[in-house]
Design an enzyme around this catalytic site. Sequence first.
Site, PDB file in Angstrom:
ATOM      1  N   LYS A 190     -10.030   4.104 -19.320  1.00  9.04           N
ATOM      2  CA  LYS A 190     -10.783   4.444 -20.581  1.00  9.04           C
ATOM      3  C   LYS A 190      -9.502   4.341 -21.769  1.00  9.04           C
ATOM      4  CE  LYS A 190     -14.274   5.191 -18.220  1.00  9.04           C
ATOM      5  NZ  LYS A 190     -14.642   6.830 -17.708  1.00  9.04           N
TER       6      LYS A 190
ATOM      7  N   ASP B  96      -9.878  17.091 -15.595  1.00  8.74           N
ATOM      8  CA  ASP B  96      -9.916  15.771 -16.109  1.00  8.74           C
ATOM      9  C   ASP B  96      -9.591  15.597 -17.436  1.00  8.74           C
ATOM     10  OD1 ASP B  96     -10.967  13.397 -16.717  1.00  8.74           O
ATOM     11  OD2 ASP B  96     -12.310  13.212 -15.117  1.00  8.74           O
TER      12      ASP B  96
ATOM     13  N   ARG C 185       0.891  -1.417  -0.074  1.00 11.15           N
ATOM     14  CA  ARG C 185      -0.054   0.017   0.186  1.00 11.15           C
ATOM     15  C   ARG C 185       0.918   1.426   0.049  1.00 11.15           C
ATOM     16  NH1 ARG C 185      -2.400   1.422   4.637  1.00 11.15           N
ATOM     17  NH2 ARG C 185      -2.580  -0.722   5.324  1.00 11.15           N
TER      18      ARG C 185
ATOM     19  N   TYR D 286     -18.433  14.321 -15.531  1.00 11.48           N
ATOM     20  CA  TYR D 286     -18.529  12.831 -15.574  1.00 11.48           C
ATOM     21  C   TYR D 286     -19.552  12.809 -14.232  1.00 11.48           C
ATOM     22  CZ  TYR D 286     -18.167   7.892 -14.699  1.00 11.48           C
ATOM     23  OH  TYR D 286     -18.341   6.481 -14.413  1.00 11.48           O
TER      24      TYR D 286
HETATM   25  C1  PLP Z   1     -14.922   7.244 -16.554  1.00 11.77           C
HETATM   26  C2  PLP Z   1     -14.687   8.350 -16.016  1.00 11.77           C
HETATM   27  C3  PLP Z   1     -14.620   8.614 -14.796  1.00 11.77           C
HETATM   28  C4  PLP Z   1     -14.432   7.762 -13.592  1.00 11.77           C
HETATM   29  O1  PLP Z   1     -13.591   6.931 -13.700  1.00 11.77           O
HETATM   30  P1  PLP Z   1     -13.461   5.338 -13.256  1.00 11.77           P
HETATM   31  O2  PLP Z   1     -12.349   4.651 -13.659  1.00 11.77           O
HETATM   32  O3  PLP Z   1     -14.860   4.590 -13.701  1.00 11.77           O
HETATM   33  O4  PLP Z   1     -13.569   5.148 -11.939  1.00 11.77           O
HETATM   34  C5  PLP Z   1     -13.918   9.778 -14.598  1.00 11.77           C
HETATM   35  N1  PLP Z   1     -13.918  10.999 -15.326  1.00 11.77           N
HETATM   36  C6  PLP Z   1     -14.294  10.613 -16.737  1.00 11.77           C
HETATM   37  C7  PLP Z   1     -14.284  11.914 -17.608  1.00 11.77           C
HETATM   38  C8  PLP Z   1     -14.722   9.483 -17.014  1.00 11.77           C
HETATM   39  O5  PLP Z   1     -15.019   9.376 -18.350  1.00 11.77           O
END
Ligand code: PLP
Length: 370
Positions: free
Chosen positions: A204, A179, A60, A114
């Site tokens: 993603k 983000d 961790r 999101y």
């Molecule tokens: C999917 C997504 C998230 C969250 O990510 P996870 O890996 O599903 O926790 C945050 N921001 C954006 C823009 C996303 O598309």
Amino acid sequence: MTSALHTRAVHAGRDDLADLGLHAAPIDFSTTYPARDSAEEARRIDEFAAGGEVTGIYGRIGNPTVERFERALAELEGFDHAVAFASGMAAVSACLLSAVSQGKPHIVGVRPLYGGTDHLLTSGLLGTEVTWAAPEEVAGALRPETGLVLVESPANPTLSETDLAELVDACGAVPVLVDNTFATPVLQRPGRHGARLVVHSATKFLGGHGDVMGGVVACGAEEAARLRGLRFATGGVLHPLAGYLLLRGLSTLPLRVKAASATAAELVERLGTHPAVRSVHYPRLGGPLVSFEVTGDPHAVIGAVRLITPAVSLGSVDTLIQHPASLTHRIVAEDDRTGAGITAGLLRLSVGLEDVEDLWQDLDQALKAA
Ligand SMILES: *Cc1c(COP(=O)(O)O)cnc(C)c1O
């Protein structure tokens, strides 16, 4: 070393491998690391507590495979550090907790975000208080206790864009978190515009094959030390196998994003003149994401696709389609959703690596069937 991004994508985080006599990055599954000198271990734990980067005590605290991915992502985003988490939401949560722990729980959010991030801020679950503001209203929304300004550009799911340099300017000393999941460092490096924290849902495009969950924050040394401390305290660590897969994903990231973006741009052209399509949203920046409003029943379009995968998430090798008002942004209250441009007829398409004619044939027949 300065070389092209697609060169660094292949070599970042792997620079030492040839000297180790290795080709693939080693995966270290250890949860603990034996040490006969516990006085030295005590010193290393103190070093970690003081903000140092330490590995080899406990899983961790840090993991060498995960660190390879962190170094690589930091390099691609143009930061000195990156801290990886179990998911994108774990990464966002750590950034919010970091603001709270510094006595600055007020967050300014630019919608749309999101759905999960919107919910986390709206609910105040982590002890934050949110003010929603359009980009030009952000400066007026700042308070002495504002810890973070949060923005997505292009935003999920409308693909609306914010001028990041202008926003950073308007925020003065208050750190801006971008983000960058949709643009990836291939199309945009927010650090160049002064963003202090760049977050990815690594689930993603970074992973890119729909088979690994992860999150990561690229940032400076001070923020990284705080985030590592928070990760240690709250436990949202990335699994070493996920670290390996994400590092592997980075090596093809530029090629995947460029190929999918070219296909997406072609589909945008064709969707723009389709009689069943009311409007098409596509960022000036380009990219593999397209959203469009249909004149008919959006559920019927989702039900009719055969090649395209009807699923949430994005950034995979296959093309995915989903209905944000029903799925990714279901958790956002209807008025807030509509206010942010997430209408009932909006569909979001994440273009993959299939042939453009095959994709168009599938989209066209699905739109006609609806
Ligand atoms: C999917 C997504 C998230 C969250 O990510 P996870 O890996 O599903 O926790 C945050 N921001 C954006 C823009 C996303 O598309």
